[in-house]
Design an enzyme around this catalytic site. Structure first.
Site, PDB file in Angstrom:
ATOM      1  N   TYR A 161       0.617  -0.589  -0.039  1.00 24.53           N
ATOM      2  CA  TYR A 161       0.101   0.341  -0.522  1.00 24.53           C
ATOM      3  C   TYR A 161       1.050   1.498   0.170  1.00 24.53           C
ATOM      4  O   TYR A 161       1.193   2.373  -0.791  1.00 24.53           O
ATOM      5  CB  TYR A 161      -0.777   0.218   1.147  1.00 24.53           C
ATOM      6  CG  TYR A 161      -2.272   1.272   0.800  1.00 24.53           C
ATOM      7  CD1 TYR A 161      -3.258   0.432   0.595  1.00 24.53           C
ATOM      8  CD2 TYR A 161      -1.612   2.469   1.499  1.00 24.53           C
ATOM      9  CE1 TYR A 161      -4.364   1.584   0.083  1.00 24.53           C
ATOM     10  CE2 TYR A 161      -2.902   3.555   1.492  1.00 24.53           C
ATOM     11  CZ  TYR A 161      -4.101   2.834   1.144  1.00 24.53           C
ATOM     12  OH  TYR A 161      -4.576   3.415   1.130  1.00 24.53           O
ATOM     13  N   PHE A 184      -7.130  19.708 -25.676  1.00 23.66           N
ATOM     14  CA  PHE A 184      -7.463  18.494 -25.598  1.00 23.66           C
ATOM     15  C   PHE A 184      -9.106  18.269 -24.931  1.00 23.66           C
ATOM     16  O   PHE A 184      -9.184  19.157 -23.982  1.00 23.66           O
ATOM     17  CB  PHE A 184      -6.509  17.301 -25.167  1.00 23.66           C
ATOM     18  CG  PHE A 184      -7.617  16.115 -25.208  1.00 23.66           C
ATOM     19  CD1 PHE A 184      -7.575  15.908 -26.209  1.00 23.66           C
ATOM     20  CD2 PHE A 184      -7.502  15.062 -23.842  1.00 23.66           C
ATOM     21  CE1 PHE A 184      -8.103  14.053 -26.584  1.00 23.66           C
ATOM     22  CE2 PHE A 184      -8.072  13.954 -24.390  1.00 23.66           C
ATOM     23  CZ  PHE A 184      -8.514  13.589 -25.109  1.00 23.66           C
ATOM     24  N   ASP A 185     -10.360  17.207 -25.515  1.00 19.06           N
ATOM     25  CA  ASP A 185     -11.078  17.986 -25.046  1.00 19.06           C
ATOM     26  C   ASP A 185     -11.430  17.569 -23.634  1.00 19.06           C
ATOM     27  O   ASP A 185     -11.823  18.440 -22.184  1.00 19.06           O
ATOM     28  CB  ASP A 185     -12.210  16.618 -25.557  1.00 19.06           C
ATOM     29  CG  ASP A 185     -11.419  16.068 -26.615  1.00 19.06           C
ATOM     30  OD1 ASP A 185     -11.078  16.424 -27.026  1.00 19.06           O
ATOM     31  OD2 ASP A 185     -12.988  14.988 -27.094  1.00 19.06           O
ATOM     32  N   ASP A 243       0.868  18.996 -21.113  1.00 19.94           N
ATOM     33  CA  ASP A 243      -0.367  18.261 -21.322  1.00 19.94           C
ATOM     34  C   ASP A 243       0.549  17.454 -22.220  1.00 19.94           C
ATOM     35  O   ASP A 243       0.824  17.219 -23.478  1.00 19.94           O
ATOM     36  CB  ASP A 243      -1.599  18.671 -21.718  1.00 19.94           C
ATOM     37  CG  ASP A 243      -2.753  17.107 -22.108  1.00 19.94           C
ATOM     38  OD1 ASP A 243      -2.649  15.889 -21.426  1.00 19.94           O
ATOM     39  OD2 ASP A 243      -3.612  17.673 -22.168  1.00 19.94           O
ATOM     40  N   ALA A 302       0.709  13.973 -22.744  1.00 14.88           N
ATOM     41  CA  ALA A 302       0.602  12.397 -23.605  1.00 14.88           C
ATOM     42  C   ALA A 302       2.160  11.754 -24.586  1.00 14.88           C
ATOM     43  O   ALA A 302       1.863  10.434 -24.805  1.00 14.88           O
ATOM     44  CB  ALA A 302      -0.884  12.444 -24.454  1.00 14.88           C
ATOM     45  N   LYS A 333      -0.766   6.739 -24.174  1.00 12.29           N
ATOM     46  CA  LYS A 333      -0.442   6.744 -25.560  1.00 12.29           C
ATOM     47  C   LYS A 333       0.951   6.464 -25.473  1.00 12.29           C
ATOM     48  O   LYS A 333       1.612   5.196 -25.306  1.00 12.29           O
ATOM     49  CB  LYS A 333      -0.631   8.384 -25.413  1.00 12.29           C
ATOM     50  CG  LYS A 333      -1.934   8.831 -26.239  1.00 12.29           C
ATOM     51  CD  LYS A 333      -2.726   8.626 -25.194  1.00 12.29           C
ATOM     52  CE  LYS A 333      -4.242   9.266 -25.417  1.00 12.29           C
ATOM     53  NZ  LYS A 333      -4.259  10.482 -24.253  1.00 12.29           N
ATOM     54  N   HIS A 335     -21.562  12.069 -29.382  1.00  9.89           N
ATOM     55  CA  HIS A 335     -20.830  11.262 -30.403  1.00  9.89           C
ATOM     56  C   HIS A 335     -20.531   9.794 -29.501  1.00  9.89           C
ATOM     57  O   HIS A 335     -20.736   8.367 -30.681  1.00  9.89           O
ATOM     58  CB  HIS A 335     -19.420  11.519 -30.755  1.00  9.89           C
ATOM     59  CG  HIS A 335     -18.466  11.620 -29.845  1.00  9.89           C
ATOM     60  ND1 HIS A 335     -18.847  12.952 -28.698  1.00  9.89           N
ATOM     61  CD2 HIS A 335     -17.068  11.336 -29.534  1.00  9.89           C
ATOM     62  CE1 HIS A 335     -17.549  12.456 -27.646  1.00  9.89           C
ATOM     63  NE2 HIS A 335     -17.258  11.845 -28.355  1.00  9.89           N
TER      64      HIS A 335
HETATM   65  C1  LIG Z   1      -5.702  11.239 -24.322  1.00  9.48           C
HETATM   66  C2  LIG Z   1      -5.383  12.764 -23.340  1.00  9.48           C
HETATM   67  C3  LIG Z   1      -5.956  12.655 -22.356  1.00  9.48           C
HETATM   68  C4  LIG Z   1      -6.087  12.332 -21.145  1.00  9.48           C
HETATM   69  O1  LIG Z   1      -6.157  11.176 -20.916  1.00  9.48           O
HETATM   70  P1  LIG Z   1      -6.788   9.801 -20.571  1.00  9.48           P
HETATM   71  O2  LIG Z   1      -5.529   8.817 -20.026  1.00  9.48           O
HETATM   72  O3  LIG Z   1      -7.360   9.981 -21.558  1.00  9.48           O
HETATM   73  O4  LIG Z   1      -7.756   9.742 -19.074  1.00  9.48           O
HETATM   74  C5  LIG Z   1      -5.196  14.267 -22.342  1.00  9.48           C
HETATM   75  N1  LIG Z   1      -4.548  15.108 -22.814  1.00  9.48           N
HETATM   76  C6  LIG Z   1      -4.057  14.736 -24.123  1.00  9.48           C
HETATM   77  C7  LIG Z   1      -3.397  15.385 -24.897  1.00  9.48           C
HETATM   78  C8  LIG Z   1      -4.907  13.367 -24.357  1.00  9.48           C
HETATM   79  O5  LIG Z   1      -4.029  13.073 -25.584  1.00  9.48           O
END
Ligand SMILES: *Cc1c(COP(=O)(O)O)cnc(C)c1O
Length: 458
Positions: free
Chosen positions: A72, A124-125, A215, A217, A258, A450
């Site tokens: 833990y 990103f969304d 950010d 990824a 990613k 979507h």
């Molecule tokens: C995928 C992604 C996220 C969100 O990550 P999740 O693991 O899907 O929650 C945030 N920013 C970027 C640029 C991404 O490609």
């Protein structure tokens, strides 16, 4: 003879996939109401819905799974991840989270307040979602070049320093908790940000007294593009480039699904100890104790190994050349697409593909369904369905571009699969004039429609 380029790995384990007939696919597509999110994955031959969490782990990652420490607190898996994050990014402190949006949730709970402004490059969304959910505003400062789909510009993910400075100048700085720089910029098509731009954004943000958060990824794909395209970096290793990139960040959020080549996971990296300590409170509330935060020890092990492999030049070259290979094949068939090709996906310009289909009939979604019918290839719509309705007028929002994204999972498909995908798209292109009508909505959710929308063929 020059020896051709070939993959930097061989295959040790395989998963069967099944080709189906057109009759089967038509039946399944109707049952799915022309929404490929509703298809069972076994009805898909090649799945290009996303590159998120769909990569193939290596033998070394699987070996790491076996030696995970599930304690833990203070697990060796956590300490191993901490050491690699320090080595790669230079951050002393980090918090594990279950995925990227969870990292955003924790960090933004600390940093973003109602009425705040968060400038960035086409957020990103989920990032935008986490900002707007807190009644703050995301302001897009991406360079104008990014919005011209065929303009050949090496760093279409860059921020426009003038746009950014205007935001920093015209608002009280205490309302701007950070600038978010997405590397590579997913929303603008997996386009990279240059080292020079990262450096300039950092200088500008610090001059005005705010922070820079990456950010992250697809940070490794971004580093690859810097090595290939930016002067002065050709002889540096990817790891050296990554280290320099993050010297211009105060922190990072990461979706490890990613470039860390795992199926689930994420984290936040911190330069400032105090920020780490304050964010820890939210991590414990939302994710888990600071040494596991929503992840198993074995998963932290695989993620750590994935970070090391994902920043190897040979891996990245194989990866990005495969995306390029597909792009070139599709382009040579005369099909309109976005250029230069992004790191993780190829984007087809559906409006140019089907100039005769009216926008009210969901052009990009029509192409997605035709590609599936033709070859069992699952792509995704980045168009009117994704853009949703205007929250006030409830009218459809028609984006400037109607795109179909073919996202390539990491280390999963071979170039024979790329040939098959290109042929599938080319076959649809050949019969494009016979496809005269699009789709009509039968049922949709009030937001994020979507994912669940139900359609029928007109
Ligand atoms: C995928 C992604 C996220 C969100 O990550 P999740 O693991 O899907 O929650 C945030 N920013 C970027 C640029 C991404 O490609």
């Amino acid at each position: 003879m020059n020896l051709p380029f070939a993959e930097s790995y061989k295959i040790k384990m395989v998963e069967s996939i099944r080709r189906s007939t057109k009759e089967e696919r038509l039946k399944w597509l109707k049952e799915a109401y022309y929404n490929v999110f509703n298809l069972r994955s076994e009805y898909v031959y090649i799945d290009l819905l996303t590159d998120s969490g769909t990569g193939a782990m290596s033998d070394k990652q699987w070996a790491e799974i076996m030696i995970g420490d599930e304690s833990y607190a203070g697990a060796s898996s956590y300490l191993k991840m901490k050491a690699v994050i320090k080595e790669l990014f230079g951050f002393n402190d980090f918090l594990p989270t279950h995925q990227g949006r969870a990292a955003e949730n924790v960090l933004f709970s600390l940093l973003v307040k109602k009425g705040d402004i968060v400038p960035g490059n086409s957020h990103f969304d989920t990032t935008k979602g986490h900002i707007e959910f807190r009644h703050a505003k995301a302001i897009d400062c991406t360079i104008d070049e990014a919005f011209d789909p065929t303009l050949d510009y090496p760093f279409k993910g860059n921020l426009d320093l003038n746009k950014l400075e205007k935001v920093l100048q015209s608002n009280p700085i205490e309302k701007i908790p950070m600038v978010v720089v997405t590397v590579t910029c997913n929303t603008s098509g997996g386009q990279p940000v240059s080292m020079q731009n990262l450096k300039d954004v950092n200088a500008l943000a610090h001059k005005y007294g705010t922070k820079v958060i990456f950010d992250s990824a697809r940070f490794a794909e971004n580093a690859y593009f810097i090595k290939i395209r930016e002067k002065g970096y050709e002889d540096k290793t990817i790891k050296e480039i990554v280290k320099e990139m993050y010297s211009y960040a105060d922190g990072m959020t990461m979706s490890s699904k990613k470039d860390a080549i795992v199926n689930m996971g994420g984290f936040i990296g911190f330069r400032d100890r105090k920020m780490y300590e304050e964010a820890s409170v939210y991590n414990i509330m939302f994710e888990g104790f600071v040494t596991y935060g929503g992840m198993s020890g074995r998963d932290m092990n695989a993620l750590t190994q994935g970070l090391l492999e994902g920043t190897e030049f040979d891996y990245l070259e194989t990866r990005i050349k495969q995306v390029e290979y597909l792009g070139e094949k599709i382009k040579s068939a005369g099909i309109p697409l976005m250029q230069p090709f992004g790191g993780h996906a190829i984007f087809i310009d559906a409006k140019k593909f089907f100039p005769h289909i009216p926008k009210e009939e969901y052009i990009a979604q029509t192409l997605v369904t035709e590609i599936y019918l033709e070859g069992g290839v699952r792509a995704v719509e980045i168009g009117t369905l994704l853009a949703d309705r205007d929250p006030e007028t409830r009218e459809n929002r028609y984006p400037a571009l109607e795109l179909v994204r073919l996202a390539i999972p990491r280390r999963v498909y071979t170039n024979s699969h790329m040939d098959y995908i290109a042929a599938t798209v080319a076959n649809v292109f050949e019969r494009r004039e016979t496809i005269t009508r699009g789709l009509k909505i039968l049922r949709e959710a009030p937001i994020m429609r979507h994912f669940t929308v139900e359609l029928e063929k007109i």
